[in-house]
Design an enzyme around this catalytic site. Structure first.
Site, short mmCIF file in Angstrom:
data_model
loop_
_atom_site.label_atom_id
_atom_site.label_comp_id
_atom_site.label_asym_id
_atom_site.label_seq_id
_atom_site.Cartn_x
_atom_site.Cartn_y
_atom_site.Cartn_z
N VAL A 1 3.85 -1.50 -3.39
CA VAL A 1 4.16 -2.90 -3.69
C VAL A 1 5.00 -3.54 -2.58
CG1 VAL A 1 5.49 -4.38 -5.26
CG2 VAL A 1 3.92 -2.69 -6.18
N THR B 1 8.69 -2.95 -11.79
CA THR B 1 8.44 -3.13 -13.22
C THR B 1 9.62 -2.51 -13.98
OG1 THR B 1 6.08 -2.96 -12.79
CG2 THR B 1 6.80 -2.63 -15.08
N LYS C 1 -3.39 -4.88 -7.67
CA LYS C 1 -4.08 -3.62 -7.97
C LYS C 1 -4.18 -2.81 -6.69
CE LYS C 1 -7.94 -5.77 -9.18
NZ LYS C 1 -7.58 -7.19 -9.13
N GLU C 2 -3.83 -1.54 -6.75
CA GLU C 2 -4.05 -0.70 -5.58
C GLU C 2 -5.54 -0.71 -5.25
OE1 GLU C 2 -2.28 3.19 -5.99
OE2 GLU C 2 -0.40 2.30 -6.64
N LYS D 1 4.89 -8.34 -17.85
CA LYS D 1 4.28 -7.27 -17.04
C LYS D 1 3.87 -6.08 -17.92
CE LYS D 1 3.14 -4.60 -13.70
NZ LYS D 1 1.89 -4.78 -13.00
N GLY E 1 -5.17 6.64 -15.08
CA GLY E 1 -4.05 7.32 -14.43
C GLY E 1 -3.30 6.34 -13.56
N CYS F 1 1.11 3.22 -12.74
CA CYS F 1 1.56 2.11 -13.59
C CYS F 1 1.18 2.27 -15.06
CB CYS F 1 1.00 0.79 -13.06
SG CYS F 1 1.73 0.36 -11.47
N LYS G 1 -8.20 6.12 -8.93
CA LYS G 1 -9.31 5.17 -8.97
C LYS G 1 -9.82 4.99 -7.55
CE LYS G 1 -6.69 0.87 -8.50
NZ LYS G 1 -6.46 -0.46 -9.03
N1 LIG Z 1 1.62 0.62 -7.35
C1 LIG Z 1 1.16 -0.42 -8.03
O1 LIG Z 1 -0.04 -0.66 -8.13
C2 LIG Z 1 2.12 -1.35 -8.70
C3 LIG Z 1 1.66 -2.60 -9.16
C4 LIG Z 1 2.55 -3.46 -9.78
C5 LIG Z 1 3.87 -3.07 -9.96
N2 LIG Z 1 4.29 -1.85 -9.54
C6 LIG Z 1 5.70 -1.50 -9.72
O2 LIG Z 1 6.36 -1.70 -8.48
C7 LIG Z 1 7.38 -0.72 -8.29
C8 LIG Z 1 7.12 0.05 -7.01
O3 LIG Z 1 5.91 0.76 -7.16
P1 LIG Z 1 5.18 1.46 -5.91
O4 LIG Z 1 3.90 1.98 -6.40
O5 LIG Z 1 5.22 0.54 -4.73
O6 LIG Z 1 6.19 2.67 -5.65
P2 LIG Z 1 6.24 3.63 -4.39
O7 LIG Z 1 6.75 4.93 -4.89
O8 LIG Z 1 4.96 3.59 -3.63
O9 LIG Z 1 7.34 2.96 -3.44
C9 LIG Z 1 8.70 2.93 -3.72
C10 LIG Z 1 9.44 3.00 -2.40
O10 LIG Z 1 10.83 2.81 -2.64
C11 LIG Z 1 11.57 3.66 -1.77
N3 LIG Z 1 12.92 3.83 -2.31
C12 LIG Z 1 13.31 4.53 -3.40
N4 LIG Z 1 14.65 4.40 -3.57
C13 LIG Z 1 15.10 3.61 -2.58
C14 LIG Z 1 16.37 3.11 -2.22
N5 LIG Z 1 17.47 3.41 -2.95
N6 LIG Z 1 16.49 2.32 -1.13
C15 LIG Z 1 15.39 2.01 -0.41
N7 LIG Z 1 14.14 2.45 -0.70
C16 LIG Z 1 14.01 3.24 -1.77
C17 LIG Z 1 10.75 4.93 -1.75
O11 LIG Z 1 11.05 5.73 -0.61
C18 LIG Z 1 9.32 4.38 -1.71
O12 LIG Z 1 8.86 4.20 -0.39
C19 LIG Z 1 7.37 0.12 -9.56
O13 LIG Z 1 8.30 -0.42 -10.46
C20 LIG Z 1 5.96 -0.07 -10.09
O14 LIG Z 1 5.90 0.11 -11.47
C21 LIG Z 1 3.46 -0.99 -8.90
#
Ligand SMILES: NC(=O)c1ccc[n+]([C@@H]2O[C@H](COP(=O)([O-])OP(=O)(O)OC[C@H]3O[C@@H](n4cnc5c(N)ncnc54)[C@H](O)[C@@H]3O)[C@@H](O)[C@H]2O)c1
Length: 438
Positions: free
Chosen positions: A11, A121, A152-153, A205, A258, A261, A322
Site C-alpha cells: 500500500v 486498515t 487490489k494487489e 473499510k 487468502g 486483507c 490470487k
Molecule cells: N495489501 C493490500 O492489498 C491492502 C489493501 C488495502 C489496505 N491494506 C492495509 O494497508 C496496510 C499495509 O498493508 P501492506 O499489504 O502494504 O503491508 P506490507 O506488510 O506490505 O507493508 C508494511 C510495511 O511497513 C513497514 N513497517 C512496519 N513497521 C514500521 C515502522 N515502525 N516504521 C516504518 N515502517 C514500518 C514494513 O517493513 C513493511 O514494508 C495494512 O493495514 C493492510 O490491511 C492492504
C-alpha cells in the site's frame, strides 16, 4: 505538497509513488533497511504490474525518495501517511504495534499544520486514539485523518489512479479540503470523495472487505451443495449473476480466499463486534466456511488416491493468493502444500511470480519448476490453486504425455469438464461433477 509515507509495502509504496506521479514531493520511509536500499536503486521488492516504471521515473525526477529516517522525512511534510502493516494478533484482534511505534516516532517531528493520515486498515476508534496520543506526545492538538485504502494487489496502480471512491474520515473541514485537493487529479471522472467521521471511515473499510469475503464464502457454500446434489455451480453462478441485483463480482467458487486483507479483516471485525457485545454470526460463518474451503482440494486428492499419497508426486500450479501478485500471505496454496507434505507426497510447484516467497517458506521441502510445463514431468496429478492467465490454455495432449497419470484437481474451475473428458483427463473441480476420460 511535501508528503511522507511511512511503510513502503504493497500500500505505502503504491501510494507514495502515485502521489509523486501527480507532482507531489514524496519521501517513503520504511524500517526495513534492505527494502529501502533496494528501492533507492530503483528495484522493486514486490511484484505489482506497472509499479517499477513509475518508481524509476519519479526517482530519476527527484519527486520520490526513500529513507529509513522517520524524523527527517516528517519534519517538512504537510501530510504524513501511515501505511504500516496491521496483522492479526493471536485472538483475531488487530496488532497495532507498528502503528503506535510510528505515532511515537513522528509526534515530536511534525510541522505545526501537518496532518497524520492513517491508510492502514485499523479498527473503529483507532483514529481517535492516534489523535489523542499525538496530542499527548507533541504537547498540542494534532490533526489525524482516516483514509482507508481500497486498492487490489495485482491492479494496485490502476486502482489508486482511478479509484471507485475515496473515503476520508476527519473532524475538521480544513482536513477534508487538503485531502480533496490532493486527490482531485485521481477523481476526474467524477468519482466521489466521501467525507465522514473517522469512525465511519474505519468501519467502511472493514464492512466492504467483509461483504466481499461473504460473497466468496457464500458461493463456495453453494458450490459444495451443488457438488453433492448434482447441480453445476458454474451454471448456477451464471443464472444468478445476470440478475442485476446480484451481479457476477466475487461470485466465483474456488479454493478459498487468502491474502493479507480478507482473512485478517474478517477476523478483526468479528473481534471488534465481540468487544462491543455484538455476536458476529455472519462474520464467523464467513471465516469458518473459508477455512473449510481451503481444505477441499486436499480432500479431493486424498479421496482420489484412497489416502495413499506417499510416493505420489503432485504438481501445483499457482501459489500466490490470487493472480497478478507475488503475495502468498494466507494463500490457499500453502494450506494445500502443508497438507500434502504431511501425507508424504512429493510436490513440484510453479508460480509465475511467487516462487521466491514460497522458497523462503519451504526451502528444499519442495521442488521448484522453471515453468508451467516443467513441473508436470512424471506427476501423478496436477492441482491448480491460482488462476494465472498462462494456465488457461495449456496443451492438454502434451500434458497427458508428460504426466504419469492424467488427473487434474482444479481449484479455480478453469476448464470445461466435458472438454477435459474428451482430452482424456480425470478432472475434479469445485461445485461441478467430476469426470473420467472417455
Ligand atoms: N495489501 C493490500 O492489498 C491492502 C489493501 C488495502 C489496505 N491494506 C492495509 O494497508 C496496510 C499495509 O498493508 P501492506 O499489504 O502494504 O503491508 P506490507 O506488510 O506490505 O507493508 C508494511 C510495511 O511497513 C513497514 N513497517 C512496519 N513497521 C514500521 C515502522 N515502525 N516504521 C516504518 N515502517 C514500518 C514494513 O517493513 C513493511 O514494508 C495494512 O493495514 C493492510 O490491511 C492492504
Amino acid at each position: 505538497m511535501r508528503i511522507a509515507v511511512i511503510g513502503a509495502g504493497y500500500v505505502g509504496l503504491v501510494t507514495g509513488t502515485c502521489l509523486a506521479e501527480t507532482g507531489n514531493d514524496v519521501t517513503c520511509v520504511d524500517s526495513d533497511r534492505a527494502k529501502i536500499d533496494l528501492l533507492r536503486r530503483g528495484e522493486i521488492p514486490i511484484y505489482e504490474p506497472g509499479l517499477g516504471e513509475l518508481v524509476q521515473r519519479n526517482l530519476a525526477a527527484g519527486s520520490l525518495q526513500f529513507s529509513t529516517d522517520l524524523a527527517a522525512a516528517c519534519a517538512p511534510a504537510k501530510l504524513v501517511f501511515v501505511a504500516v502493516g496491521t496483522p492479526s494478533a493471536d485472538d483475531g484482534s488487530v496488532d497495532l504495534s507498528a502503528l503506535w511505534s510510528v505515532v511515537e516516532g513522528v509526534a515530536g517531528h511534525l510541522a505545526h499544520d501537518a496532518i497524520v493520515v492513517v491508510k492502514s486498515t485499523v479498527p473503529v476508534g483507532t483514529n481517535a486514539e492516534v489523535a489523542a496520543r499525538l496530542a499527548r506526545l507533541a504537547g498540542r492538538p494534532c490533526d489525524a485523518a482516516s483514509n482507508p485504502e481500497f486498492l487490489k494487489e495485482g491492479a494496485a496502480v490502476d486502482d489508486f489512479m482511478k479509484p471507485d471512491r475515496i473515503v476520508v474520515g476527519a473532524r475538521r473541514q480544513q482536513v477534508f479540503d487538503v485531502l480533496a485537493d490532493l486527490y482531485q487529479p485521481y477523481l476526474r471522472t467524477d468519482k466521489p470523495l466521501l467525507c465522514m467521521s473517522p469512525e465511519s471511515a474505519e468501519m467502511t473499510k472493514y464492512a466492504a472487505n467483509a461483504l466481499l469475503s461473504a460473497k466468496i464464502s457464500f458461493i463456495n457454500e453453494i458450490a459444495n451443495i451443488c457438488q453433492r446434489s448434482g447441480a453445476d455451480v458454474n451454471e448456477v453462478r451464471r443464472g444468478m449473476g445476470h440478475d442485476s441485483r446480484i451481479g457476477f463480482a466475487f461470485l466465483f467458487p474456488g479454493a478459498g480466499y487468502g491474502g493479507s486483507c480478507f482473512p485478517k479483516d474478517v477476523r478483526a471485525l468479528a473481534a471488534v463486534a465481540r468487544k462491543h457485545g455484538v455476536e458476529p454470526r455472519i462474520l464467523e460463518a464467513v471465516h469458518e466456511v473459508n477455512e473449510r474451503q481451503k481444505a477441499v482440494l486436499a480432500d479431493q486428492i486424498r479421496q482420489h488416491f484412497a489416502g495413499q499419497l506417499a510416493h505420489k508426486t503432485i504438481a501445483v500450479w499457482g501459489l500466490s493468493f490470487k493472480p497478478g501478485t507475488d503475495d502468498v500471505r494466507e494463500a490457499p496454496a500453502l494450506v494445500l502444500i502443508d497438507q500434502l507434505l504431511a501425507w508424504g507426497a512429493s510436490l513440484r510447484v510453479y508460480d509465475p511470480e511467487a516462487m521466491a516467497n514460497v522458497r523462503r517458506l519451504y526451502g528444499d521441502r519442495l521442488a521448484y519448476g522453471r515453468g508451467r510445463d516443467d513441473v508436470l514431468e512424471g506427476a501423478d496429478a496436477l492441482a491448480i490453486v491460482t488462476e494465472w492467465k498462462q494456465f488457461i490454455h495449456p496443451d492438454f495432449e502434451r500434458m497427458r504425455r508428460q504426466m504419469r497419470q492424467p488427473v487434474i484437481f482444479d481449484g479455480r474451475n478453469l476448464y470445461n469438464p466435458r472438454s477435459m473428458k474428451q482430452v482424456g483427463f480425470t478432472y475434479y473441480s469445485i461445485g461441478r461433477p467430476a469426470v473420467q476420460p472417455e
